[in-house]
Design a protein around this motif. Structure first.
Motif, mmCIF file in Angstrom:
data_model
loop_
_atom_site.group_PDB
_atom_site.id
_atom_site.type_symbol
_atom_site.label_atom_id
_atom_site.label_comp_id
_atom_site.label_asym_id
_atom_site.label_seq_id
_atom_site.Cartn_x
_atom_site.Cartn_y
_atom_site.Cartn_z
ATOM 1 N N GLY A 1 0.783 -1.233 0.000
ATOM 2 C CA GLY A 1 0.000 0.000 0.000
ATOM 3 C C GLY A 1 0.811 1.277 0.000
ATOM 4 O O GLY A 1 0.261 2.348 0.241
ATOM 5 N N ASP A 2 2.105 1.186 -0.256
ATOM 6 C CA ASP A 2 2.926 2.392 -0.306
ATOM 7 C C ASP A 2 2.521 3.250 -1.507
ATOM 8 O O ASP A 2 2.122 2.728 -2.547
ATOM 9 C CB ASP A 2 4.406 2.036 -0.433
ATOM 10 N N PRO A 3 2.644 4.579 -1.393
ATOM 11 C CA PRO A 3 2.265 5.447 -2.503
ATOM 12 C C PRO A 3 3.184 5.270 -3.705
ATOM 13 O O PRO A 3 4.361 4.930 -3.567
ATOM 14 C CB PRO A 3 2.377 6.857 -1.925
ATOM 15 N N ASP A 4 2.637 5.503 -4.893
ATOM 16 C CA ASP A 4 3.368 5.384 -6.156
ATOM 17 C C ASP A 4 3.873 6.721 -6.686
ATOM 18 O O ASP A 4 4.821 6.758 -7.458
ATOM 19 C CB ASP A 4 2.458 4.797 -7.253
ATOM 20 N N TYR A 5 3.197 7.804 -6.328
ATOM 21 C CA TYR A 5 3.498 9.122 -6.873
ATOM 22 C C TYR A 5 3.577 10.156 -5.760
ATOM 23 O O TYR A 5 2.959 10.011 -4.712
ATOM 24 C CB TYR A 5 2.423 9.563 -7.877
ATOM 25 N N ALA A 6 4.318 11.232 -6.045
ATOM 26 C CA ALA A 6 4.437 12.346 -5.113
ATOM 27 C C ALA A 6 4.319 13.651 -5.875
ATOM 28 O O ALA A 6 4.801 13.770 -7.001
ATOM 29 C CB ALA A 6 5.775 12.296 -4.384
ATOM 30 N N CYS A 7 3.691 14.623 -5.253
ATOM 31 C CA CYS A 7 3.608 15.971 -5.812
ATOM 32 C C CYS A 7 4.759 16.780 -5.224
ATOM 33 O O CYS A 7 4.927 16.836 -4.004
ATOM 34 C CB CYS A 7 2.277 16.618 -5.448
ATOM 35 N N LYS A 8 5.533 17.396 -6.089
ATOM 36 C CA LYS A 8 6.678 18.175 -5.634
ATOM 37 C C LYS A 8 6.277 19.591 -5.238
ATOM 38 O O LYS A 8 7.096 20.333 -4.713
ATOM 39 C CB LYS A 8 7.762 18.181 -6.701
ATOM 40 N N ASP A 9 5.003 19.957 -5.454
ATOM 41 C CA ASP A 9 4.525 21.273 -5.040
ATOM 42 C C ASP A 9 3.876 21.241 -3.654
ATOM 43 O O ASP A 9 4.179 22.068 -2.813
ATOM 44 C CB ASP A 9 3.538 21.836 -6.068
ATOM 45 N N CYS A 10 2.996 20.276 -3.413
ATOM 46 C CA CYS A 10 2.275 20.244 -2.135
ATOM 47 C C CYS A 10 2.697 19.077 -1.232
ATOM 48 O O CYS A 10 2.154 18.915 -0.140
ATOM 49 C CB CYS A 10 0.762 20.217 -2.368
ATOM 50 N N ASP A 11 3.632 18.245 -1.693
ATOM 51 C CA ASP A 11 4.160 17.099 -0.933
ATOM 52 C C ASP A 11 3.138 15.992 -0.690
ATOM 53 O O ASP A 11 3.376 15.107 0.134
ATOM 54 C CB ASP A 11 4.769 17.540 0.398
ATOM 55 N N PHE A 12 2.025 16.015 -1.397
ATOM 56 C CA PHE A 12 1.025 14.953 -1.277
ATOM 57 C C PHE A 12 1.556 13.706 -1.971
ATOM 58 O O PHE A 12 2.172 13.779 -3.029
ATOM 59 C CB PHE A 12 -0.298 15.395 -1.901
ATOM 60 N N LYS A 13 1.333 12.544 -1.357
ATOM 61 C CA LYS A 13 1.719 11.271 -1.946
ATOM 62 C C LYS A 13 0.487 10.396 -2.062
ATOM 63 O O LYS A 13 -0.354 10.398 -1.177
ATOM 64 C CB LYS A 13 2.779 10.597 -1.078
ATOM 65 N N TRP A 14 0.370 9.661 -3.172
ATOM 66 C CA TRP A 14 -0.813 8.829 -3.388
ATOM 67 C C TRP A 14 -0.467 7.557 -4.135
ATOM 68 O O TRP A 14 0.558 7.453 -4.775
ATOM 69 C CB TRP A 14 -1.900 9.608 -4.108
ATOM 70 N N ARG A 15 -1.379 6.621 -4.044
ATOM 71 C CA ARG A 15 -1.236 5.344 -4.729
ATOM 72 C C ARG A 15 -2.075 5.390 -6.004
ATOM 73 O O ARG A 15 -3.197 5.854 -6.007
ATOM 74 C CB ARG A 15 -1.729 4.211 -3.822
ATOM 75 N N SER A 16 -1.498 4.892 -7.069
ATOM 76 C CA SER A 16 -2.186 4.863 -8.339
ATOM 77 C C SER A 16 -3.405 3.943 -8.254
ATOM 78 O O SER A 16 -3.314 2.836 -7.719
ATOM 79 C CB SER A 16 -1.228 4.351 -9.419
ATOM 80 N N PRO A 17 -4.537 4.381 -8.810
ATOM 81 C CA PRO A 17 -5.726 3.524 -8.758
ATOM 82 C C PRO A 17 -5.691 2.382 -9.767
ATOM 83 O O PRO A 17 -6.537 1.506 -9.749
ATOM 84 C CB PRO A 17 -6.867 4.490 -9.089
ATOM 85 N N TRP A 18 -4.725 2.364 -10.675
ATOM 86 C CA TRP A 18 -4.672 1.308 -11.675
ATOM 87 C C TRP A 18 -3.431 0.531 -11.596
ATOM 88 O O TRP A 18 -2.492 0.386 -11.228
ATOM 89 C CB TRP A 18 -4.879 1.825 -13.092
#
Length: 65
Positions: free
Chosen positions: A48-65
């Protein structure tokens, strides 16, 4: 060379995003991280670790696909 598909951040809609790479980094990964092409996620890999990170707001999320 590392190629990552840029996707939009679901939190702030920025396209300044990068894929997160896990594991012990070699010199190429350290260079890619320094260049902003990827984000290093650390050596410990779990479910369940995140796949992507936003370099502007530092949000990290896991791809839904």
């Amino acid at each position: 060379m590392i190629v990552n598909e840029k996707i939009t951040c679901p939190k702030c809609n920025s396209e300044n995003t990068a894929g997160i790479i896990y594991g012990y980094p070699d010199d190429d990964l350290l260079d890619a991280d320094a260049d902003g092409d990827i984000v290093l996620g650390g050596c410990c890999i779990g479910g369940g670790d995140p796949d992507y990170a936003c370099k502007d707001c530092d949000f990290k999320w896991r791809s839904p696909w």
